[in-house]
Design a protein around this motif. Structure first.
Motif, PDB file in Angstrom:
ATOM      1  N   LEU A   1      -5.658   5.628  -9.509  1.00  0.00           N
ATOM      2  CA  LEU A   1      -6.580   6.115  -8.349  1.00  0.00           C
ATOM      3  C   LEU A   1      -7.168   4.703  -8.000  1.00  0.00           C
ATOM      4  O   LEU A   1      -7.879   4.707  -7.114  1.00  0.00           O
ATOM      5  N   GLU A   2      -6.756   3.455  -8.489  1.00  0.00           N
ATOM      6  CA  GLU A   2      -7.403   2.318  -8.301  1.00  0.00           C
ATOM      7  C   GLU A   2      -6.903   1.931  -6.516  1.00  0.00           C
ATOM      8  O   GLU A   2      -7.970   1.511  -5.763  1.00  0.00           O
ATOM      9  N   LEU A   3      -5.891   2.822  -6.089  1.00  0.00           N
ATOM     10  CA  LEU A   3      -5.703   2.574  -4.948  1.00  0.00           C
ATOM     11  C   LEU A   3      -6.854   2.952  -3.977  1.00  0.00           C
ATOM     12  O   LEU A   3      -7.177   2.158  -2.766  1.00  0.00           O
TER      13      LEU A   3
ATOM     14  N   VAL B   1       0.807  -1.157   0.032  1.00  0.00           N
ATOM     15  CA  VAL B   1      -0.008  -0.135   0.119  1.00  0.00           C
ATOM     16  C   VAL B   1       0.989   1.152   0.026  1.00  0.00           C
ATOM     17  O   VAL B   1       0.498   2.333  -0.506  1.00  0.00           O
ATOM     18  N   PHE B   2       2.125   1.146   0.602  1.00  0.00           N
ATOM     19  CA  PHE B   2       2.664   2.286   0.737  1.00  0.00           C
ATOM     20  C   PHE B   2       3.636   2.869  -0.619  1.00  0.00           C
ATOM     21  O   PHE B   2       3.685   4.013  -1.159  1.00  0.00           O
ATOM     22  N   LYS B   3       3.901   1.486  -1.224  1.00  0.00           N
ATOM     23  CA  LYS B   3       4.517   1.878  -2.660  1.00  0.00           C
ATOM     24  C   LYS B   3       3.429   2.495  -3.700  1.00  0.00           C
ATOM     25  O   LYS B   3       3.625   3.362  -4.394  1.00  0.00           O
ATOM     26  N   ASP B   4       2.039   1.758  -3.773  1.00  0.00           N
ATOM     27  CA  ASP B   4       1.104   2.537  -4.203  1.00  0.00           C
ATOM     28  C   ASP B   4       0.735   3.837  -3.995  1.00  0.00           C
ATOM     29  O   ASP B   4       0.487   4.695  -4.802  1.00  0.00           O
ATOM     30  N   PHE B   5       1.055   4.089  -2.779  1.00  0.00           N
ATOM     31  CA  PHE B   5       0.789   5.820  -2.507  1.00  0.00           C
ATOM     32  C   PHE B   5       1.960   6.423  -2.806  1.00  0.00           C
ATOM     33  O   PHE B   5       1.623   7.608  -3.389  1.00  0.00           O
ATOM     34  N   ALA B   6       3.046   6.010  -2.848  1.00  0.00           N
ATOM     35  CA  ALA B   6       4.204   6.559  -3.671  1.00  0.00           C
ATOM     36  C   ALA B   6       3.888   6.719  -5.095  1.00  0.00           C
ATOM     37  O   ALA B   6       4.263   8.154  -5.501  1.00  0.00           O
TER      38      ALA B   6
END
Length: 93
Positions: free
Chosen positions: A59-61, A33-38
């Motif tokens: 924006l799938e995150l 999740v943190f890589k996706d936020f980055a």
């Protein structure tokens, strides 16, 4: 732990967030999740500087986090003994 209830199309939906969300996210989507936020942050910075919109794929995150948060809430509220816990997406309905 945070529990928030919002209304979506006239239906109240509860979401739960806790320190377990990153682990549940990784287990369900096989991504960090943190890589996706980055990645989202990088896309946001690049697109807003150019005046363009952020692609929907980036924006799938948010969709994935909403899924994890709502199912996390249901897993703590639903009882196998109960025939209906009242949640619109309850597995027992």
């Amino acid at each position: 732990m945070i529990i928030k209830e919002i209304e979506i199309s006239g239906v109240k939906v509860a979401f739960k967030s806790s320190a377990a969300v990153p682990r549940l996210y990784r287990a369900k989507f096989q991504r960090d999740v943190f890589k996706d936020f980055a990645k989202l942050e990088k896309a946001f910075k690049n697109k807003t500087e150019d005046g363009e919109n952020i692609p929907i794929e980036d924006l799938e995150l948010f969709e994935n986090l909403a899924y994890i948060s709502s199912t996390c809430f249901l897993s703590t509220r639903c009882s196998r003994k109960s025939s209906n816990c009242g949640a619109p997406t309850c597995r027992r309905m």
